[in-house]
Design a protein around this motif. Structure first.
Motif, PDB file in Angstrom:
ATOM      1  N   VAL A 147      -9.619  -9.083   7.756  1.00  0.00           N
ATOM      2  CA  VAL A 147      -8.203  -9.227   8.036  1.00  0.00           C
ATOM      3  C   VAL A 147      -7.336  -8.253   7.278  1.00  0.00           C
ATOM      4  CG1 VAL A 147      -6.433 -10.869   7.445  1.00  0.00           C
ATOM      5  CG2 VAL A 147      -8.518 -11.716   8.239  1.00  0.00           C
ATOM      6  N   THR A 148      -7.612  -7.760   6.034  1.00  0.00           N
ATOM      7  CA  THR A 148      -6.727  -7.015   5.205  1.00  0.00           C
ATOM      8  C   THR A 148      -6.780  -5.404   6.048  1.00  0.00           C
ATOM      9  OG1 THR A 148      -7.594  -7.997   3.151  1.00  0.00           O
ATOM     10  CG2 THR A 148      -6.527  -5.685   3.132  1.00  0.00           C
ATOM     11  N   LEU A 168      -8.907  -3.584  -2.693  1.00  0.00           N
ATOM     12  CA  LEU A 168      -8.684  -3.192  -1.332  1.00  0.00           C
ATOM     13  C   LEU A 168      -7.403  -3.426  -0.677  1.00  0.00           C
ATOM     14  CD1 LEU A 168     -10.063  -1.976   1.404  1.00  0.00           C
ATOM     15  CD2 LEU A 168     -10.721  -4.457   1.754  1.00  0.00           C
ATOM     16  N   ASP A 169      -6.869  -4.758  -1.246  1.00  0.00           N
ATOM     17  CA  ASP A 169      -5.751  -5.513  -0.935  1.00  0.00           C
ATOM     18  C   ASP A 169      -4.400  -4.401  -1.288  1.00  0.00           C
ATOM     19  OD1 ASP A 169      -4.079  -7.270   0.556  1.00  0.00           O
ATOM     20  OD2 ASP A 169      -3.324  -7.747  -1.446  1.00  0.00           O
ATOM     21  N   SER A 170      -4.673  -4.087  -2.515  1.00  0.00           N
ATOM     22  CA  SER A 170      -3.679  -3.157  -3.289  1.00  0.00           C
ATOM     23  C   SER A 170      -3.510  -1.912  -2.611  1.00  0.00           C
ATOM     24  CB  SER A 170      -3.840  -3.303  -4.877  1.00  0.00           C
ATOM     25  OG  SER A 170      -2.776  -2.419  -5.364  1.00  0.00           O
ATOM     26  N   THR A 171      -4.726  -1.183  -2.620  1.00  0.00           N
ATOM     27  CA  THR A 171      -4.565  -0.107  -2.052  1.00  0.00           C
ATOM     28  C   THR A 171      -4.066   0.222  -0.620  1.00  0.00           C
ATOM     29  OG1 THR A 171      -6.663   0.632  -3.423  1.00  0.00           O
ATOM     30  CG2 THR A 171      -6.195   2.131  -1.575  1.00  0.00           C
ATOM     31  N   LEU A 172      -4.651  -0.860   0.308  1.00  0.00           N
ATOM     32  CA  LEU A 172      -4.056  -0.672   1.540  1.00  0.00           C
ATOM     33  C   LEU A 172      -2.472  -1.157   1.811  1.00  0.00           C
ATOM     34  CD1 LEU A 172      -7.214  -1.924   3.658  1.00  0.00           C
ATOM     35  CD2 LEU A 172      -6.534   0.414   3.279  1.00  0.00           C
ATOM     36  N   ASP A 173      -2.340  -1.952   0.845  1.00  0.00           N
ATOM     37  CA  ASP A 173      -0.814  -2.243   0.907  1.00  0.00           C
ATOM     38  C   ASP A 173       0.271  -0.852   0.690  1.00  0.00           C
ATOM     39  OD1 ASP A 173      -0.944  -4.971   0.993  1.00  0.00           O
ATOM     40  OD2 ASP A 173      -0.710  -5.532  -0.796  1.00  0.00           O
ATOM     41  N   ARG A 174      -0.228   0.123  -0.201  1.00  0.00           N
ATOM     42  CA  ARG A 174       0.370   1.083  -0.048  1.00  0.00           C
ATOM     43  C   ARG A 174       0.489   1.952   1.155  1.00  0.00           C
ATOM     44  NH1 ARG A 174       0.175  -1.494  -4.303  1.00  0.00           N
ATOM     45  NH2 ARG A 174       2.035  -2.128  -2.933  1.00  0.00           N
ATOM     46  N   LEU A 187       8.055  -7.081  14.451  1.00  0.00           N
ATOM     47  CA  LEU A 187       6.466  -7.098  14.219  1.00  0.00           C
ATOM     48  C   LEU A 187       6.092  -6.968  13.053  1.00  0.00           C
ATOM     49  CD1 LEU A 187       5.703  -5.628  17.886  1.00  0.00           C
ATOM     50  CD2 LEU A 187       5.793  -7.951  17.311  1.00  0.00           C
ATOM     51  N   ILE A 188       6.598  -5.887  12.480  1.00  0.00           N
ATOM     52  CA  ILE A 188       6.139  -5.563  11.111  1.00  0.00           C
ATOM     53  C   ILE A 188       6.383  -6.571  10.067  1.00  0.00           C
ATOM     54  CG2 ILE A 188       6.432  -4.187   9.092  1.00  0.00           C
ATOM     55  CD1 ILE A 188       7.083  -1.794  11.186  1.00  0.00           C
ATOM     56  N   GLY A 189       7.585  -7.626  10.101  1.00  0.00           N
ATOM     57  CA  GLY A 189       7.843  -8.474   9.457  1.00  0.00           C
ATOM     58  C   GLY A 189       6.932  -9.540   9.527  1.00  0.00           C
ATOM     59  N   VAL A 190       6.480  -9.724  10.778  1.00  0.00           N
ATOM     60  CA  VAL A 190       5.604 -10.785  11.079  1.00  0.00           C
ATOM     61  C   VAL A 190       4.213 -10.626  10.329  1.00  0.00           C
ATOM     62  CG1 VAL A 190       4.338 -12.192  12.890  1.00  0.00           C
ATOM     63  CG2 VAL A 190       6.549 -11.688  13.414  1.00  0.00           C
ATOM     64  N   PHE A 191       3.936  -9.254  10.362  1.00  0.00           N
ATOM     65  CA  PHE A 191       2.677  -9.107   9.853  1.00  0.00           C
ATOM     66  C   PHE A 191       2.663  -8.999   8.282  1.00  0.00           C
ATOM     67  CE2 PHE A 191       1.141  -7.943  13.862  1.00  0.00           C
ATOM     68  CZ  PHE A 191      -0.320  -8.197  13.871  1.00  0.00           C
ATOM     69  N   ALA A 192       4.048  -8.705   7.949  1.00  0.00           N
ATOM     70  CA  ALA A 192       4.209  -8.702   6.382  1.00  0.00           C
ATOM     71  C   ALA A 192       4.043 -10.143   5.980  1.00  0.00           C
ATOM     72  CB  ALA A 192       5.661  -8.051   6.018  1.00  0.00           C
ATOM     73  N   LEU A 193       4.743 -11.171   6.477  1.00  0.00           N
ATOM     74  CA  LEU A 193       4.518 -12.427   6.057  1.00  0.00           C
ATOM     75  C   LEU A 193       3.232 -13.043   6.299  1.00  0.00           C
ATOM     76  CD1 LEU A 193       7.617 -14.098   7.880  1.00  0.00           C
ATOM     77  CD2 LEU A 193       7.260 -13.541   5.681  1.00  0.00           C
ATOM     78  N   ALA A 194       2.283 -12.286   7.043  1.00  0.00           N
ATOM     79  CA  ALA A 194       0.791 -12.609   7.055  1.00  0.00           C
ATOM     80  C   ALA A 194       0.072 -11.933   5.896  1.00  0.00           C
ATOM     81  CB  ALA A 194       0.247 -12.398   8.555  1.00  0.00           C
ATOM     82  N   ASP A 195       0.654 -11.320   5.248  1.00  0.00           N
ATOM     83  CA  ASP A 195      -0.126 -10.450   4.189  1.00  0.00           C
ATOM     84  C   ASP A 195      -0.796 -11.406   3.311  1.00  0.00           C
ATOM     85  OD1 ASP A 195      -0.493  -8.039   2.661  1.00  0.00           O
ATOM     86  OD2 ASP A 195       0.681  -9.229   1.041  1.00  0.00           O
ATOM     87  N   SER A 196      -0.599 -12.685   3.040  1.00  0.00           N
ATOM     88  CA  SER A 196      -1.199 -13.562   2.242  1.00  0.00           C
ATOM     89  C   SER A 196      -2.430 -14.368   2.753  1.00  0.00           C
ATOM     90  CB  SER A 196      -0.299 -14.706   1.504  1.00  0.00           C
ATOM     91  OG  SER A 196       0.245 -15.353   2.908  1.00  0.00           O
ATOM     92  N   LEU A 197      -2.538 -13.940   4.120  1.00  0.00           N
ATOM     93  CA  LEU A 197      -3.662 -14.434   4.757  1.00  0.00           C
ATOM     94  C   LEU A 197      -5.030 -14.083   4.209  1.00  0.00           C
ATOM     95  CD1 LEU A 197      -4.816 -16.260   7.119  1.00  0.00           C
ATOM     96  CD2 LEU A 197      -4.514 -14.452   8.703  1.00  0.00           C
ATOM     97  N   ASP A 198      -4.967 -13.092   3.973  1.00  0.00           N
ATOM     98  CA  ASP A 198      -6.467 -12.805   3.438  1.00  0.00           C
ATOM     99  C   ASP A 198      -6.812 -13.194   2.032  1.00  0.00           C
ATOM    100  OD1 ASP A 198      -4.614 -11.078   2.210  1.00  0.00           O
ATOM    101  OD2 ASP A 198      -5.448  -9.096   2.331  1.00  0.00           O
TER     102      ASP A 198
END
Length: 210
Positions: free
Chosen positions: A30-31, A85-91, A57-68
């Motif tokens: 998911v991440t 992994l989550d922190s690195t890919l957030d960048r 669309l980016i906002g929708v996926f940003a709100l889904a950031d906590s799903l993983d």
């Protein structure tokens, strides 16, 4: 600023997390998927002028950031690897968003204040990467640097909302001002973290000498 919204979204994603886990989907998948999608949207829609759709669309996926994260906790897979992994890919996704906004200004140089917007978006791109790096390096040397004006979610929301509404008639100057303020906030956060770490390390060194 949007901490309460993030908590509410975590509760919202709980049944989705349960559904995905029951079908063998891992938190890492998911991440990675979220990062790929956000990067593609940011670099595919924003530079080409599809600002409202891209921001939405980016906002929708940003709100889904906590799903993983919800999936990791429910499956008992929380640990340093997932956090890394989550922190690195957030960048990566954050950089793509501000790169997309920068490219829009570059490709639409006839827009008012486009040069200022390019500079402000680039400043957000660079400083937005330095902010988490300063925190990571602080933790690596045994200090803590969690201080700051705006969190990651705050920066994304404040950048994406005016970006999307520019296509609906919001003056470009408003977007430029918001990006400029975000750049200043990021710079202040970097300075705060540097000062905080220096104070902590100086105090620790003085204590060791005493």
């Amino acid at each position: 600023m949007f901490g309460r919204l993030r908590g509410a979204m975590q509760r919202f994603w709980t049944p989705v997390a349960t559904f995905l886990l029951a079908r063998g989907v891992s938190p890492d998948a998911v991440t990675i998927t979220g990062t790929v999608v956000v990067t593609a949207l940011a670099l595919g829609l924003l530079p080409t002028g599809h600002l409202f759709l891209g921001a939405l669309l980016i906002g929708v996926f940003a709100l889904a950031d906590s799903l993983d994260g919800v999936m990791a906790r429910r499956s008992g897979r929380t640990g340093p690897w997932g956090a890394f992994l989550d922190s690195t890919l957030d960048r990566v996704s954050d950089g793509a968003v501000f790169a997309g906004i920068t490219l829009w200004f570059v490709l639409h140089h006839e827009e008012p204040y486009a040069a200022w917007g390019t500079g402000a978006a680039l400043a957000c791109l660079v400083l937005g990467s330095v902010v988490p790096y300063a925190r990571a390096r602080a933790e690596a040397v045994g200090a803590s640097a969690s201080v700051g004006i705006a969190e990651r979610t705050d920066r994304l929301v404040l950048a994406l909302v005016p970006t999307g509404f520019v296509q609906l008639g919001l003056p470009v100057a408003v977007l430029v001002v918001v990006l400029g303020l975000l750049a200043v906030a990021s710079l202040v956060t970097v300075v705060q973290r540097v000062a905080t770490v220096r104070r902590q390390l100086t105090t620790a060194a003085d204590g060791a000498e005493a």
